[in-house]
Every structure is written in C-alpha cells, then in structure tokens.
Design an enzyme around this catalytic site. Sequence first.
Site, short mmCIF file in Angstrom:
data_model
loop_
_atom_site.label_atom_id
_atom_site.label_comp_id
_atom_site.label_asym_id
_atom_site.label_seq_id
_atom_site.Cartn_x
_atom_site.Cartn_y
_atom_site.Cartn_z
N THR A 225 48.50 54.04 59.26
CA THR A 225 49.10 53.63 60.54
C THR A 225 48.54 52.27 60.92
OG1 THR A 225 49.47 55.90 61.32
CG2 THR A 225 49.30 54.18 62.99
N GLU A 229 50.77 48.83 61.41
CA GLU A 229 50.80 48.13 62.70
C GLU A 229 50.22 46.71 62.59
OE1 GLU A 229 52.63 49.25 64.83
OE2 GLU A 229 52.74 51.37 64.28
#
Length: 318
Positions: A225, A229
């Site tokens: 993640t 991002e």
Amino acid sequence: MKKILLSAVATMLLFSCQNDATDAATPITNAVTHRICASQDVLNEQLAADPKLALRMNKIEAFTQKRISNKNFRLVNGKIVIPVVVNVLYRTTAENISDAQIQSQIDVLNKDFTATNPDFASVPAEWSGVKAAIDITFELVKINRKATTKTPWGTRDAMKSTKKGGLDPTTPTTTLNIWACTIGGGILGYAQFPGGSLATDGVVIDSNYFGLSSAASAPYNLGRTGTHEVGHWMNLRHIWGDASCGNDLVADTPVAQTSNFGVPTYPYVSTCLPVHNEMTMNYMDYTDDRGMYMFTNGQKARINAIFVVGGARAAFGI
C-alpha cells in the site's frame, strides 16, 4: 503501446475511482474485500475546491512530457534519497504502531523502488525489457506520535492539520510526510499528486496496512500500500487510467480495462483492443500485496521528471 496525449490529462481529471471520498461521518468498517485507494477521489475534490489546481497540474504534465522526450536529461544530483517523516495518530494501542513496523515500511519502499524485492524476479519475460529499478531510496528521519480521540479520519485531510486534531506536515518541500491512522470506509491509503497544496502534501496509510503488518491484515500486509501511494505522490496514475481502457500517461504499460484484484494468473488477456496481456503485477494496479512487484521504464522516466530542475519536486534533488 499507448500514445501519450497532453489532452488526455484534462479528460483523465474528470474521472474518479470506484468509491467516493469519505469524511468522519462515513460508517467505519474493518472489512476490506479488495484494495481501495482514494487518491483519485481526493484529487477530484481538490480540483473542485481549487480551480487553479488543474492549471498547475497541466503545467506539470507538459513539463513531464517534455523531459521524458529528452532522453539525455539527468537528475539534479544523480540519485535521490527521500527524507521521510512518519506521523502516527492513535486512539488505541493497535493504532500506535511500533518503530519496527514503521521501519519495515521504509525497508519495503527501498526494496521496491530499487527493484531489490525478491519477487521482482517473477516479472514475466514479456516485460523483461521494460521492467525498471527506479533507483530512489528513502530514509526515516523522524517519527511523530499523537494520541487522539478521533477515528476514523476519512479522506478530507484532517489528519494533516494540527488545528483539526492531526499533525501538520514537516517541511513538505523537502520531506515526504506519511500519516499512519485509521482512515475508515475500507480505504487502505491515499496520496496527494504533485501540484497540490503544501499544507496537505504527502501520503496517508491506514495503520492496519502500514509496512509489514500482522497476518490479520492480509492480503495487504506486505507494505505494498505504501509503494502504491508513494507512486501516486511521485506522479504515477493507476494502471487503467481511472477509466475503462484509459490512459495512465505511460507508454510502456499495456492498456488495462479496469482495476484488477486478487492475484490474477498470467497471462491475463485484456478486453481492450488490440488483444494483449495486462500488466497486473504493476504496483499501480489494485492487486493484492503479493501480486504487485514491478515498475516500468516509462514510469521511471515519469518519476524522474518531477525531480529534475524545474520539476514539481526538484527541491528533493538538491
């Protein structure tokens, strides 16, 4: 291969992800059935609130395309080391993630962005000529912690403001700020693209999915993640361009019909014509953490362009 068109930027900014951005009023759920990144939703809200943002982003895109077309450009100081400040906002002991877990996220970023992650060897031979090491590294310089009674934080950037109960970013022109908190709404994280306000610049990752987290956070417990991002923070778009068979503004990523989930079996044939395989293992798709493990040369060129003199994040290269 996709043809890069600057006019695609204006069109792309009109599209949103599959879910709406949330605020603190959104019901919180810990059940995550598939990856949800709110970066595009947050961008859409910022564009609506700031009419000049689209102009700034179009200018950044024009600069990016110009630098990409110049194959001889160099970074300001060769290699970039990104200083990182992590801001932890916690109400529970579980939300107050450990120093070791925070460092594990930095370690994952360093492996993924230098292509030293072991699963990089799994990239199909079809893309052996375009798989890339970005050659950017990250250094944890500070951890800020703040106890709070607020949760979830939603995606309205309240966690980035001391006045709203969060923590202001630290020197965002030269530091990557990452906030760890409970976001809610099933959202794993979101990032601000180059061109946005410095007051909200950085990346937000839900505490459950920060770094090498517990098995209870699977299939999003391997720190990807954060990689996804930070890719947005470095001006990368979702692989499907946030539209059906859309344009992610990168020439060597095959056109994808939409977001992919789980761990698709290669070859995964696209419904976008002409017939081709989709690059589901790219970090900018929505697959499980163990299903994403590569960037491309085109994505590298796009990232490099924001760090050269005149680029949106040039201060990091000085």
